[in-house]
Write a protein that holds these residues in place. Structure first.
Motif: not given
Length: 78
Positions: A41-53
């Motif tokens: 779940p943490e890795a997915i959240a980090q990926m989502a943040e990266l894609l937002k940026s």
């Protein structure tokens, strides 16, 4: 491979290859952290943040999909 992916992202192959060069290839130790120690779940959240940026991929990962980790954890344990 870089040329095809870059084309889909609207980049040239050299630029994509340069971006990709910073990624770390996964291994068993990484898979254990993600799947056995519950970091998915943490890795997915980090990926989502990266894609937002950096919206070049054009869409965000779905938040409503559950990933069944049983196959990966079984393979790691065996």
């Amino acid at each position: 491979m870089f040329q095809k992916v870059a084309q889909n992202l609207g980049q040239n192959g050299e630029a994509f290859a340069k971006d990709y060069a910073g990624l770390k290839k996964g291994d068993i130790a990484m898979q254990q952290k993600i799947f056995l120690l519950g970091r998915l779940p943490e890795a997915i959240a980090q990926m989502a943040e990266l894609l937002k940026s950096d919206p070049r991929p054009g869409r965000m990962p779905r938040q409503d999909v559950e990933i069944n980790t049983e196959l990966v954890t079984t393979a790691i344990n065996e």
